[in-house]
Write an enzyme that holds these catalytic residues in place. Structure first.
Site, PDB file in Angstrom:
ATOM      1  CG  ASP A 332      -1.880   1.107   1.296  1.00  0.00           C
ATOM      2  OD1 ASP A 332      -2.639   1.263   0.326  1.00  0.00           O
ATOM      3  OD2 ASP A 332      -1.893   1.829   2.310  1.00  0.00           O
ATOM      4  CD  GLU A 360      -2.220   2.601  -3.399  1.00  0.00           C
ATOM      5  OE1 GLU A 360      -3.310   3.136  -3.658  1.00  0.00           O
ATOM      6  OE2 GLU A 360      -1.775   2.474  -2.241  1.00  0.00           O
TER       7      GLU A 360
END
Length: 597
Positions: A332, A360
């Site tokens: 993330d 990400e």
């Protein structure tokens, strides 16, 4: 004076695209008359530009130079030509075509990525298809659908058909988290559906103990959220996946934790706690650094040695879950993690024989800057790929644009991405047409399932690993968060869409050209475009007509980009005079007539 340069064609630049350190690169430009001087100007980030003289080659009839690019980095280049004591410049136009200019003001220079080492290719991953699951919203596998591990100050929906809804206070903060009760047992029970669909890898949004339904606010990294199950449930899921030749990617959220995390709570209760140094307090204990200013997500100090060891040490978070044979990780907000932190995560995963580490990053990851600092994601020593949101932008844009110029610009932007990324890195990128952070593809395309199918087709044609967001293949709708996180519509699926998506998965499995080959583009008219993939043996072309009217394709209207002439000619011959219905597509496989390109 006419000058020709095309960074996509080997007679002008070889090798194509990004290069590995210590590679000898050949550049050539064609000029229709003798000139006084021609130079390649090559600049490495934060270094002075260097001019390399280009000499005329009688055999190729081009001005050429060779440069061994010794060290990894972000480079840019352009050409300077002196004729009649006047200077001219060649910078980058559309699709790698050189553009002759008479001044050097605001030159659009070509980008050249020089990477340190190749990222690994893992067959099950880059030849496979990934299915992203938001665990609370997929399936409940408990015998009577009961929900375990219920959380205080939250609510459960009455039915799986309910529309997700946030309860917020006057400051816009969520005060009650909502749950449907999906769990690991439910995912395990639905493996036959996923296997029949054809996917071979599941990517789960966070599964560790948290307060919210999305679980990006970790409470305890060492525990499975009890609403989802326990460690035995995770092991059982992994066992069943591996028994079926399938794999699991987990979501690692290491930039921040939840306000209720055991680490943060210890830090604000006791300033002498060793957890205190994990966080950046501005005014202890009330004010602290948080993710994008969201107070419920305290940001962790990634430079803290104890925290680093906790995440990627021998007894840390990654080491613990890798013991259960997790196959890979998605990180993330990777662009908020320091580069050394990313490299050390990669080193830990390599020790665990784990070769898939996807970050990400929403933009072109090759030239990303964070706080004015260059982030070398493509250099081979950190991420092995990124979530390829530019693919979604390209596909949605192509299916909603209103003119040819916009469509050509979208193709050019995707072509730049292909040219910028190292080949292995590009193949590892996780392509999507929707995720938990975007509007559902069906909603983005005005609930038109014919266009949704075209979107899936485009995704499967592009370089990278296709990733299906749960329910998109079933026709699930949803606007921005939280509406895009509805429960899977079991019993209300679009069977026809599922069948067509499954066919696309089979097409990819049966045609290696869609995994590791070159790409080109074809524009025919507004709303009528094609993707071309080709290798030494075969060409595959996917032509779409997003318009409602039927059309007959005529080769005199074809505009090819990034393709050798021989490939373009073979595609033109195949598609000429083909009838293409409205909101429909053509997929053609063409045996190569010439072994070129």
């Amino acid at each position: 004076m006419k000058v020709t340069y095309d960074s996509w064609q080997k007679q002008y630049k070889t090798p194509f695209g990004a290069i590995q350190a210590n590679t000898l690169v050949t550049w050539a430009i064609a000029i229709d008359q003798p000139v006084q001087e021609a130079d390649l100007w090559l600049t490495k980030l934060n270094e002075d530009p260097v001019a390399y003289p280009m000499n005329y080659n009688d055999e190729t009839q081009k001005y050429e130079t060779q440069v061994r690019v010794g060290s990894s980095g972000l480079y840019n280049y352009y050409f300077a030509i002196k004729q009649n004591n006047q200077m001219f410049y060649v910078d980058q136009g559309l699709f790698g075509q050189g553009r002759l200019r008479q001044d050097d003001h605001n030159l659009k220079q070509y980008q050249l990525i020089c990477y340190e080492r190749k990222v690994p290719q893992v067959d099950w991953y880059d030849q496979g298809v990934v299915y992203q699951i938001f665990p609370d919203r997929f399936a409940n596998g408990n015998p009577y659908g009961e929900v375990t591990g219920r959380k205080k100050n939250s609510f459960l929906y009455a039915t799986e058909e309910d529309t997700p809804y946030y309860i917020k206070n006057s400051r816009g903060e969520i005060t009650r988290w909502d749950f449907f009760g999906g769990n690991l047992a439910g995912i395990r029970k639905k493996l036959p559906y996923l296997k029949k669909l054809g996917v071979n890898t599941i990517y789960l949004n966070p599964i560790f103990l948290a307060t919210s339904n999305h679980r990006y606010d970790t409470v305890d990294y060492m525990k499975i959220d009890p609403m989802l199950g326990d460690e035995d449930d995770l092991r059982g899921l992994i066992h069943d996946l591996h028994q079926n030749g399938m794999h699991l990617l987990l979501d690692g959220v290491f930039n921040h934790v939840g306000q209720e995390s055991i680490y943060f709570q210890e830090a604000i209760k006791d300033k002498s706690s060793h957890y205190y140094s994990w966080f950046n307090f501005i005014n202890y204990p009330e004010k602290y650094q948080s993710w994008w200013g969201v107070s419920s997500l305290p940001e962790v100090n990634k430079s803290n040695p104890e925290y680093q060891d906790f995440i990627y040490g021998d007894h840390g978070v990654l080491a613990k879950w890798m013991k259960d044979q997790v196959d890979g990780w998605r990180l993330d907000v990777a662009d908020e993690l320091p580069m050394d932190f990313l490299r050390n995560i990669r080193n830990r995963l390599m020790k665990e024989n784990c070769q898939v580490m996807i970050g990400e990053v929403w933009e072109d990851a090759s030239d990303k800057f964070v706080n004015s600092e260059y982030r070398p994601y493509t250099f081979g020593d950190n991420l092995t790929g990124v979530m390829n949101y530019p693919v979604r932008n390209f596909i949605v844009g192509l299916l909603t644009s209103e003119n040819s110029d916009a469509e050509i610009a979208l193709m050019n932007k995707l072509a730049l991405l292909v040219e910028h990324y190292p080949t292995n890195f590009l193949r590892n990128c996780l392509n999507n047409i929707g995720t938990h952070d975007t509007v559902r593809i069906k909603t983005a395309l005005q609930n038109d399932e014919k266009l949704v199918l075209l979107a899936f087709g485009l995704m499967f044609m592009l370089p990278g690993v296709p990733c299906i967001y749960y329910g998109d293949e079933a026709g699930l709708i949803g606007d921005k968060d939280p509406d895009n996180r509805r429960f899977f519509p079991w019993g209300r699926e679009s069977r026809s869409l599922i069948a067509q998506v499954s066919k696309w998965i089979n097409v990819r499995k049966q045609n290696p050209v869609l995994v590791k080959s070159k790409i080109g583009f074809l524009h025919i008219a507004t709303g009528i475009n094609a993707i071309v993939r080709y290798d030494e043996k075969v060409i595959m072309v996917y032509c779409i007509n997003k318009n409602k009217a039927e059309t007959v394709l005529a080769k005199e209207n074809f505009a090819f980009y990034c393709l050798p002439k021989t490939i373009a000619e073979e595609v033109a011959a195949e598609l000429d005079q083909t009838k293409l219905s409205g909101e429909d597509s053509i997929l053609r496989k063409i045996p190569r007539k010439a072994n070129i390109g």
